[in-house]
Write an enzyme that holds these catalytic residues in place. Structure first.
Site, short mmCIF file in Angstrom:
data_model
loop_
_atom_site.label_atom_id
_atom_site.label_comp_id
_atom_site.label_asym_id
_atom_site.label_seq_id
_atom_site.Cartn_x
_atom_site.Cartn_y
_atom_site.Cartn_z
CE LYS A 193 28.24 30.64 84.52
NZ LYS A 193 27.39 31.64 83.82
CB CYS A 209 52.54 43.58 90.34
SG CYS A 209 53.57 43.78 88.89
CE1 TYR A 210 51.34 51.95 89.11
CE2 TYR A 210 49.46 51.65 90.58
CZ TYR A 210 50.30 52.48 89.86
OH TYR A 210 50.10 53.83 89.89
N GLY A 248 48.77 46.55 87.96
CA GLY A 248 48.20 47.49 86.98
C GLY A 248 49.25 47.83 85.96
CD GLU A 298 47.56 37.91 91.16
OE1 GLU A 298 48.40 37.81 92.09
OE2 GLU A 298 47.56 38.85 90.35
CG ASP A 303 24.77 33.21 85.62
OD1 ASP A 303 25.24 32.25 86.26
OD2 ASP A 303 25.41 33.86 84.79
CG HIS A 326 51.04 39.06 89.08
ND1 HIS A 326 50.00 39.94 89.28
CD2 HIS A 326 51.93 39.70 88.29
CE1 HIS A 326 50.25 41.07 88.63
NE2 HIS A 326 51.41 40.95 88.02
#
Ligand code: XMP
Length: 513
Positions: free
Chosen positions: A369, A82-83, A55, A174, A230, A172
Site C-alpha cells: 500500500k 526463527c523456523y 513458520g 522484523e 489502488d 523476530h
C-alpha cells in the site's frame, strides 16, 4: 531496469509481509516466494540475498517444509528467522529438538545479548529486548557456525557462519518489539549482501510503464476502476503507458457509500481517459439475495464484476486485457503464499475460474500500500486520492452482516455518512487510517418517544494502522462518539443501538467479514 533482488522464502510465518515491507523500505526490492518454488526458478531470479521466514512447523517432523541443500551452495548470503534459522541449522548438519518446558522454550520479550563484532549487529548495543516465539531448540549448531547471540535460557539465540554469509536468529527482528531489529535487517542487506539500495519509486514507475507498453503492444485494455487509491493509481499508470488504448470501467454495484458513485464519476470524467460508469445495482442485489456467508458473498461479487467487464468489453469491440489494481497484500491474504487464506479478496481469490479476456494485467501486484501511495504521488495524482482511506471492492456487502437488501444498504449508507461527517468535523480523520459503520444482524429492544422499538444494532469501527495487516482500535474521544451515536439513532430509521468495536487485528480483522 533490473533491480537487485532479495528473495524471501515463505515458510508460513505470520510476519512475512512485514519482512518484505521492511526490506523495501530500506531501498532493496524483494519478493516473497513459497518455500516449495523449484530451485531453478529461485536461482533464475538472481537474488543478492535470501531470507528464510519463520513458520509454525518443527523442522524434525516428517512433513515439515524444507529446502534442498543445493541452495546453500550458491554462494548467496542467507538470513534465517526463527523456523528459518532452525531449518538452516537442521539442513546443514545441526540438531533441532523440542525444547523442554523449563529450558529453552521462549515466547515474547526476551533480553538478548549480541556479539557486536558480527556484521548483523554492527553498530548496535550489546544487549536488547528481542521478540521470541519458538518451542524448539537448537541442541547442536552446524559446523562452521559460531554463537553470536544468547539469552539467559538459550546459548544460541543467534548464529553465524560469516565465511559463507549465513546468519540465523531465533527471534523476530522484523517486529517492533525487537529493539534494533530493523537495523539488524538493514545490516544483513547492506553489510552482508552489500546491497546498493537501488529500489526507488521513480525507477519502478519508469520500468512499469515500459513493461506495460511491451506487453500490451497495440492491444486494448479495460481497467476495473473502483475510485479507490489502488485502482486510481493503476489508471494513472496505464494512462501514462498506453493512453487511448485504455478504457476505465467503474461498476457501481449499488453497495457504494453515500453519493460515492457520483463522486467517482465526477472525479474521473475530468481526466483525459475513456471512462464508463455501469449502474449494476439490481443485478448485484439479485445475485446476492439471501446469501449470508461472507466468503460466498465475496465470490459472487468477484464473479459478477467480471461478467459486467466482459459485457462492457464486447461493447467496445476487441479488448485484449483486463487490468486490475490488485496489490501485494491482496495476493498474499488470499492465500497465494504459505500463510493461511484469511479472506478471498474480490479481485484475487474471488475471481471466477473462466475469464473471457486474453490476460489479466495487474501492474501493482508486487506493491504494498505504501509503495502504491508513493507511486501515485510520483504520477502526480491529487493528494486526496492517494491519502484516501481504503474501501473494499465488495463495498457494503461485507459491512452488512447476514443477508443484503437495498433497504439495509440505504440504512447503512446514511449511518456511515453521519459517522464519517462527524469524524471529519472533529478533526479525528487525521488520526485514523480507516473508519466506517457496519450494520450487524442483531436486533434489540429500545424505547423511543413512548414506544418500543425492535431495530438493528450498528457497529462503529475505526482503526489506526500503517500496513492494514495489523491494526489497533482507535481511541476516539467519548464526546465525539456520543455525538455520532445521538445523531445516528435520531436521523436513521431502523437503528436503535450503537456499539463501538474495541478489538485489534489480530485477533479480529478490520472489516467484519
Ligand atoms: P481486513 O478486514 O482483512 O482488511 O483486516 C484489510 C484491508 O483490506 C480491505 N479489504 C479489501 N479490499 N477487496 C478490497 O479491495 C476486498 O475484498 C477486501 N477485503 C478487505 C479492508 O477494507 C482493509 O483496508
Amino acid at each position: 531496469m533490473e533491480h537487485e533482488l532479495v528473495l524471501i522464502l515463505d515458510f508460513g510465518g505470520q510476519y512475512n509481509q512485514l519482512i518484505a515491507r521492511r526490506v523495501r523500505e530500506y531501498g532493496v526490492y524483494c519478493e516473497v516466494k513459497p518455500y516449495s518454488t523449484p530451485l531453478a526458478e529461485l536461482r533464475a531470479m538472481n537474488p543478492i540475498g535470501i531470507i528464510f521466514t519463520g513458520g509454525p512447523n518443527s523442522v524434525y517432523l516428517e512433513n515439515a517444509p524444507r529446502v534442498e541443500e543445493e541452495l546453500f551452495t550458491w554462494g548467496i548470503p542467507i538470513l534465517g528467522i526463527c523456523y528459518g534459522c532452525q531449518l538452516m541449522a537442521h539442513t546443514l548438519g545441526g540438531q533441532v529438538v523440542p525444547a523442554q518446558e523449563d529450558t529453552a522454550r521462549e515466547y515474547g520479550k526476551t533480553l538478548t545479548y549480541y556479539d557486536t563484532n558480527c556484521p548483523l549487529f554492527d553498530g548496535l548495543p550489546a544487549q536488547g529486548i528481542s521478540w521470541m516465539s519458538h518451542g524448539d531448540y537448537m541442541a547442536k549448531v552446524p559446523a562452521g557456525f559460531s554463537l553470536v547471540g544468547h539469552t539467559e535460557m538459550c546459548p544460541n539465540a543467534a548464529i553465524a557462519d560469516q565465511t559463507r554469509g549465513f546468519y540465523g536468529v531465533q527471534y523476530h527482528p522484523e517486529v517492533n518489539h525487537t529493539e534494533h531489529g530493523l537495523t539488524m535487517l538493514r545490516n544483513f542487506l547492506y553489510k552482508v549482501c552489500h546491497a546498493s539500495g537501488d529500489w526507488t519509486m521513480g525507477d519502478y514507475c519508469k520500468s512499469a510503464i515500459a513493461a506495460i507498453r511491451e506487453k500490451v503492444g497495440d492491444g486494448k485494455v479495460l481497467l476495473a476502476l473502483s475510485g479507490g487509491m489502488d485502482s486510481s493509481v493503476a489508471a494513472a499508470l496505464l494512462a501514462e503507458a498506453i493512453g487511448s488504448q485504455l478504457t476505465c470501467v467503474f461498476v457501481d454495484h449499488g453497495l457504494m457509500r453515500l453519493n460515492e458513485g457520483d463522486e467517482v464519476e465526477a472525479a474521473f470524467s475530468k481526466w483525459d481517459l475513456h471512462f464508463v460508469r455501469v449502474n449494476a445495482e439490481t443485478r448485484f442485489l439479485l445475485k446476492l439475495a439471501g446469501e449470508q456467508e461472507p466468503e460466498r458473498k465475496r465470490k459472487i461479487i468477484g464473479e459478477e464484476f467480471i461478467r459486467v467487464f466482459e459485457e462492457e468489453a464486447k461493447k467496445i469491440g476487441r479488448v485484449d486485457f483486463l487490468a486490475q489494481g490488485t496489490i501485494y497484500p491482496d495476493v498474499i491474504e488470499s492465500g497465494a503464499g504459505e500463510a493461511a487464506a484469511i479472506k478471498s479478496h474480490h479481485n484475487v481469490g474471488g475471481l471466477p475460474d473462466f475469464v473471457d479476456f486474453q490476460e489479466i494485467i495487474e501492474p501493482l501486484r508486487m506493491l504494498f500500500k505504501d509503495d502504491v501511495r508513493q507511486l501515485g504521488r510520483e504520477l502526480g495524482l491529487p493528494e486526496y486520492l492517494v491519502s484516501r482511506q481504503p474501501f473494499p471492492g465488495p463495498g457494503l456487502a461485507i459491512r452488512i452482516i447476514g443477508d443484503i437488501t437495498k433497504e439495509k444498504a440505504d440504512t447503512l449508507r446514511l449511518a456511515d455518512a453521519i459517522f464519517r461527517e462527524e469524524i471529519a468535523k472533529a478533526g479525528e480523520d487525521q488520526n485514523l487510517n480507516q473508519y466506517f459503520a457496519v450494520l450487524t444482524n442483531t436486533r434489540s429492544v429500545g424505547v423511543m418517544g413512548d414506544g418500543r422499538t425492535y431495530d438493528y444494532t450498528l457497529a462503529l469501527r475505526a482503526v489506526t494502522t500503517s500496513d492494514f495487516m495489523t491494526a489497533d482500535w482507535a481511541r476516539i474521544p467519548y464526546d465525539v462518539l456520543d455525538k455520532i451515536s445521538v445523531r445516528i439513532v435520531n436521523e436513521v430509521q431502523g437503528i436503535n443501538r450503537i456499539v463501538y468495536d474495541i478489538t485489534s487485528k489480530p485477533p479480529a480483522t478490520i472489516e467484519f467479514e
